[in-house]
Design a protein around this motif. Sequence first.
Motif, PDB file in Angstrom:
ATOM      1  N   GLY A   3      -2.749  50.598  55.028  1.00 24.17           N
ATOM      2  CA  GLY A   3      -3.183  49.291  54.553  1.00 24.17           C
ATOM      3  C   GLY A   3      -2.113  48.400  54.003  1.00 24.17           C
ATOM      4  N   GLY A   4      -0.854  48.904  53.916  1.00 26.73           N
ATOM      5  CA  GLY A   4       0.209  48.078  53.373  1.00 26.73           C
ATOM      6  C   GLY A   4      -0.112  47.626  51.963  1.00 26.73           C
ATOM      7  N   PHE A   5      -0.083  46.317  51.731  1.00 26.42           N
ATOM      8  CA  PHE A   5      -0.353  45.760  50.400  1.00 26.42           C
ATOM      9  C   PHE A   5      -1.750  46.121  49.922  1.00 26.42           C
ATOM     10  N   TRP A   6      -2.735  46.106  50.826  1.00 23.89           N
ATOM     11  CA  TRP A   6      -4.110  46.427  50.452  1.00 23.89           C
ATOM     12  C   TRP A   6      -4.244  47.892  50.056  1.00 23.89           C
ATOM     13  N   GLY A   7      -3.500  48.747  50.723  1.00 25.37           N
ATOM     14  CA  GLY A   7      -3.485  50.158  50.339  1.00 25.37           C
ATOM     15  C   GLY A   7      -2.878  50.353  48.964  1.00 25.37           C
ATOM     16  N   LEU A   8      -1.795  49.616  48.686  1.00 24.69           N
ATOM     17  CA  LEU A   8      -1.161  49.670  47.369  1.00 24.69           C
ATOM     18  C   LEU A   8      -2.117  49.171  46.300  1.00 24.69           C
ATOM     19  N   LEU A   9      -2.858  48.116  46.612  1.00 21.86           N
ATOM     20  CA  LEU A   9      -3.835  47.567  45.686  1.00 21.86           C
ATOM     21  C   LEU A   9      -4.936  48.595  45.390  1.00 21.86           C
ATOM     22  N   THR A  10      -5.338  49.331  46.410  1.00 23.85           N
ATOM     23  CA  THR A  10      -6.341  50.386  46.230  1.00 23.85           C
ATOM     24  C   THR A  10      -5.857  51.426  45.223  1.00 23.85           C
ATOM     25  N   ILE A  11      -4.591  51.811  45.350  1.00 24.59           N
ATOM     26  CA  ILE A  11      -4.004  52.797  44.444  1.00 24.59           C
ATOM     27  C   ILE A  11      -3.992  52.271  43.009  1.00 24.59           C
ATOM     28  N   ILE A  12      -3.616  51.013  42.844  1.00 20.85           N
ATOM     29  CA  ILE A  12      -3.560  50.421  41.505  1.00 20.85           C
ATOM     30  C   ILE A  12      -4.954  50.356  40.888  1.00 20.85           C
ATOM     31  N   PHE A  13      -5.950  49.927  41.671  1.00 23.91           N
ATOM     32  CA  PHE A  13      -7.331  49.881  41.176  1.00 23.91           C
ATOM     33  C   PHE A  13      -7.810  51.278  40.787  1.00 23.91           C
ATOM     34  N   SER A  14      -7.414  52.271  41.582  1.00 17.42           N
ATOM     35  CA  SER A  14      -7.847  53.646  41.334  1.00 17.42           C
ATOM     36  C   SER A  14      -7.232  54.198  40.055  1.00 17.42           C
ATOM     37  N   GLN A  15      -5.917  54.045  39.935  1.00 12.47           N
ATOM     38  CA  GLN A  15      -5.203  54.774  38.893  1.00 12.47           C
ATOM     39  C   GLN A  15      -5.191  54.083  37.539  1.00 12.47           C
ATOM     40  N   SER A  16      -5.310  52.753  37.504  1.00 15.78           N
ATOM     41  CA  SER A  16      -5.212  52.061  36.219  1.00 15.78           C
ATOM     42  C   SER A  16      -6.316  52.498  35.258  1.00 15.78           C
ATOM     43  N   LYS A  17      -7.560  52.562  35.740  1.00 16.83           N
ATOM     44  CA  LYS A  17      -8.669  52.968  34.880  1.00 16.83           C
ATOM     45  C   LYS A  17      -8.560  54.437  34.486  1.00 16.83           C
ATOM     46  N   VAL A  18      -8.063  55.265  35.410  1.00 15.22           N
ATOM     47  CA  VAL A  18      -7.892  56.689  35.121  1.00 15.22           C
ATOM     48  C   VAL A  18      -6.850  56.894  34.032  1.00 15.22           C
ATOM     49  N   GLN A  19      -5.757  56.135  34.119  1.00 17.61           N
ATOM     50  CA  GLN A  19      -4.666  56.310  33.171  1.00 17.61           C
ATOM     51  C   GLN A  19      -5.046  55.871  31.759  1.00 17.61           C
ATOM     52  N   VAL A  20      -5.831  54.825  31.648  1.00 18.63           N
ATOM     53  CA  VAL A  20      -6.293  54.409  30.321  1.00 18.63           C
ATOM     54  C   VAL A  20      -7.168  55.509  29.719  1.00 18.63           C
ATOM     55  N   GLY A  21      -8.013  56.118  30.545  1.00 21.76           N
ATOM     56  CA  GLY A  21      -8.846  57.232  30.085  1.00 21.76           C
ATOM     57  C   GLY A  21      -8.020  58.453  29.716  1.00 21.76           C
ATOM     58  N   ASN A  22      -7.004  58.777  30.518  1.00 20.01           N
ATOM     59  CA  ASN A  22      -6.132  59.922  30.228  1.00 20.01           C
ATOM     60  C   ASN A  22      -5.393  59.726  28.910  1.00 20.01           C
TER      61      ASN A  22
END
Length: 470
Positions: free
Chosen positions: A299-318
Amino acid sequence: MSQKLENMMEDYSLEAVPAEMRRPWKDLAAVGVGIGSSLAVLLTGGLVTFMAGFWMGMLAAFIAFLVSTFFTISLGVISFRDGFSSNIISRAYAFGTRGSAIGSLIWAFMIIGFLGMESVLIGNSIFFYFDIEPTFTIKLIFYLILTAIWIVLSLFGNKLVSRVAEIMIPLLFLMLLFMVFLLMKQGSLVEAVTHGILVPNMTTSQGFAIALNATVVLAGLLAIVVADFTRFSKSTKDVVKVSVASNFSLFGVTMFFGAVITYFGYQLTNDYFLKQGMDPAAAGMAAITNPGITLVLAGGFWGLLTIIFSQSKVQVGNSYEGALALVNLFDTAFNWRPGRAVMVVLANIISLIFIFGNILHYIEAFLTIGSVLLCVWVTIVLTDYYVVRGTLKFGQKGIVNLDDIPAVNWIGLLTLVVSTFTGMAFYQQNWFQVPFIISTVCAFVLYLGLNYLKSQFTSSKKNNLNNISG
């Protein structure tokens, strides 16, 4: 102003949540759903379906869903009734005040390890997308900035964690659907949900055992995380709603997406790693275990955006969870109570040490035994609360005063060590490939048996004293 800021940061890390601070279940469910929708779970979904075939992998995920939902509801009801975090609950119903430091140490090590690993996943994806050479200086600047973001977001407690999750979750699932659409040119959707074992020389029984082991060990971890938020629930019905939503997100939705994306993106990612000079076997395994690379390649940029959406909420919880564990650890082990804000900073500093000290390599090796430890931990708490204190009436339910909790519950600590060691011994000797089952059954029987013997000994001693005095 300073008092208002202090109130915003307070999460009752060592106190019961008051009635006026209880919150709607949807706010709390957002956190559980957010934790369950991460790259690590996407990876698990791809791994188990490659090892066991799609339907056997999904069967393992369904079994894990049932086990994890039982754990999450049962522990969540305790946290709701008492109003305390999982670390404080482990003081009263498992290990005692001083003894709970061991449980908090295990939990802190694991969750801060995840904090470090998930940051590395984000970093690797960004470096890969922008073709940045990850020198020490570049990594230091990048991870310092990332760490500062996690600190600021998690300082303001569970409300902000919930808000971040509520924003990111819909965006994430929209991006995952878009990724599946982009990848479908790599194969047929029917094939993606009907394929058999894709790993050479893997038998059905071996693949299913690996799949069940990889999915069910997440049960203890999710139960402990969700319990730290269900203490803010308004009713037991809300606890059930939060628990089911969190588990369905992890074992249902996210693992399904992981299976489909890994299947479609396998050849694309495998070809990339072959071009990097890997041998076919190593490239094949790397293609299965690097969903972040697959998303960026597809997905290029969209794939990178998916990763950011996925991990940002997880990291705040961690970051939030790591701080709660450290609060209990330093309170019980050193009688030091600087506040949760200090522990948020400390948790993130430790995660940086993990990243740059290459400790993450050892954390990955620790995850299997650590996950079993967490399942045993939850089993001990549930056995103590519902059976020992509930059915058998050996002791009282409810945490009234933290000072009244015994310093050490040796039965709980002994059960933790023996049960985990037994399960892992069976696993290492290839006698039984799902150590969770051995360990949790052992924990239930051992903890119950030792408490029964203790009650009989205490009763006998009391009768003897009565006879003497009579």
